[in-house]
Design a protein around this motif. Structure first.
Motif, PDB file in Angstrom:
ATOM      1  N   GLY A  60       1.002  -1.811   0.163  1.00  0.00           N
ATOM      2  CA  GLY A  60      -0.159  -0.309  -0.170  1.00  0.00           C
ATOM      3  C   GLY A  60       1.001   1.274  -0.593  1.00  0.00           C
ATOM      4  N   ASN A  61       2.080   1.242   0.017  1.00  0.00           N
ATOM      5  CA  ASN A  61       3.106   2.083   0.294  1.00  0.00           C
ATOM      6  C   ASN A  61       3.333   3.321  -1.833  1.00  0.00           C
ATOM      7  N   TYR A  62       3.052   4.077  -1.904  1.00  0.00           N
ATOM      8  CA  TYR A  62       2.632   4.506  -2.819  1.00  0.00           C
ATOM      9  C   TYR A  62       4.539   4.323  -3.654  1.00  0.00           C
ATOM     10  N   ASP A  63       5.264   4.169  -3.325  1.00  0.00           N
ATOM     11  CA  ASP A  63       6.493   3.939  -4.112  1.00  0.00           C
ATOM     12  C   ASP A  63       7.038   2.908  -4.239  1.00  0.00           C
ATOM     13  N   ALA A  64       6.194   1.753  -3.699  1.00  0.00           N
ATOM     14  CA  ALA A  64       6.688   0.249  -3.763  1.00  0.00           C
ATOM     15  C   ALA A  64       5.248  -0.204  -4.506  1.00  0.00           C
ATOM     16  N   MET A  65       4.391   0.751  -4.896  1.00  0.00           N
ATOM     17  CA  MET A  65       3.846  -0.324  -5.772  1.00  0.00           C
ATOM     18  C   MET A  65       4.064   0.189  -7.123  1.00  0.00           C
ATOM     19  N   TYR A  66       4.697   1.370  -6.711  1.00  0.00           N
ATOM     20  CA  TYR A  66       4.700   1.770  -8.664  1.00  0.00           C
ATOM     21  C   TYR A  66       6.151   1.320  -8.349  1.00  0.00           C
ATOM     22  N   PHE A  67       7.203   0.921  -7.901  1.00  0.00           N
ATOM     23  CA  PHE A  67       8.635  -0.835  -8.304  1.00  0.00           C
ATOM     24  C   PHE A  67       8.620  -1.710  -7.901  1.00  0.00           C
ATOM     25  N   ALA A  68       6.985  -1.604  -7.970  1.00  0.00           N
ATOM     26  CA  ALA A  68       6.576  -3.420  -8.045  1.00  0.00           C
ATOM     27  C   ALA A  68       6.092  -3.254  -9.952  1.00  0.00           C
ATOM     28  N   GLY A  69       5.656  -2.100 -10.129  1.00  0.00           N
ATOM     29  CA  GLY A  69       5.027  -2.024 -11.589  1.00  0.00           C
ATOM     30  C   GLY A  69       6.796  -2.534 -12.320  1.00  0.00           C
TER      31      GLY A  69
END
Length: 235
Positions: A60-69
């Protein structure tokens, strides 16, 4: 790099100014405020790692979610996986620039995007239209049905001004992308954009923004950009 190491690295890369910018665009805590370019060394070290991407996205952390992509394996993801990611995409920077981008590299892209466009849900619709933008801007014209895209342009013309705000923006971008990146329907896209005219995007606590695909298509056509395709979609 394992999950803990990536999270620590992302936290160290966070900048307060970037965080404030993301928050003003609709992100919410938790987030660190990492510029996307700062993630490239980690991307080069990890390359593709779907299990790690799933762990990061689930935070749910935006930066982690972005890097997941960035490190996801779109070809390994199922329709249920993309729907699950979409369920957690709580604002447009996730729906349009993480989920839609990741989907655009999947063989399931068009089928899933079509379902999302038909869903009636603002961010799903936005992600569906955005996915087509990423697809059209990177894949050869022969991979698309001309009659289907023509019908989609017609749908935009008839419904864009009544669509939810983020969906409007993605639909407007779709018309622009067809006009520049899909040569067979460039003329129809120009005509659609001319008929649609200026599109107002209302934003909470901010002034409205105004989009005009017709003007933007004409500018890029004048620069000789018809047929533009990007080499990579993900950073």
């Amino acid at each position: 790099m394992d999950f803990e190491t990536v999270m620590q690295e992302l936290e160290s890369l966070g900048k307060e100014r970037t965080k404030k910018m993301y928050l003003s665009n609709g992100a919410h805590e938790p987030l660190f405020g990492v510029a996307t370019g700062a993630m490239k060394p980690m991307k080069r070290a990890i390359k593709i790692n779907q299990p790690l991407a799933e762990e990061l996205y689930a935070t749910g952390n935006y930066d982690a979610m972005y890097f997941a992509g960035v490190i996801a394996d779109p070809k390994a993801m199922t329709e249920a996986d993309f729907d699950r990611w979409m369920d957690a995409a709580y604002f447009y920077m996730l729906s349009d620039y993480v989920v839609a981008v990741t989907l655009s590299e999947s063989p399931l892209a068009q089928d899933i995007a079509d379902k999302w466009i038909a869903s009636g849900e603002e961010l799903r619709m936005s992600a569906g239209w955005s996915c087509y933008c990423w697809l059209l801007g990177s894949r050869p014209d022969h991979e698309f049905s001309e009659s289907k895209l023509s019908g989609m342009l017609e749908a935009v013309k008839n419904s864009i001004h009544d669509a939810p705000e983020r969906t409007k923006s993605a639909m407007n971008n779709f018309v622009y992308t067809v006009g520049i990146s899909y040569s067979p329907l460039s003329e129809q896209a120009v005509e659609t954009a001319r008929e649609v005219g200026t599109v107002e995007i209302k934003r909470p606590n901010k002034k409205s923004s105004f989009l005009n695909a017709y003007e933007n298509i004409q500018k890029d056509l004048d620069k000789g950009r018809l047929g533009f395709k990007r080499r990579y979609v993900r950073c």
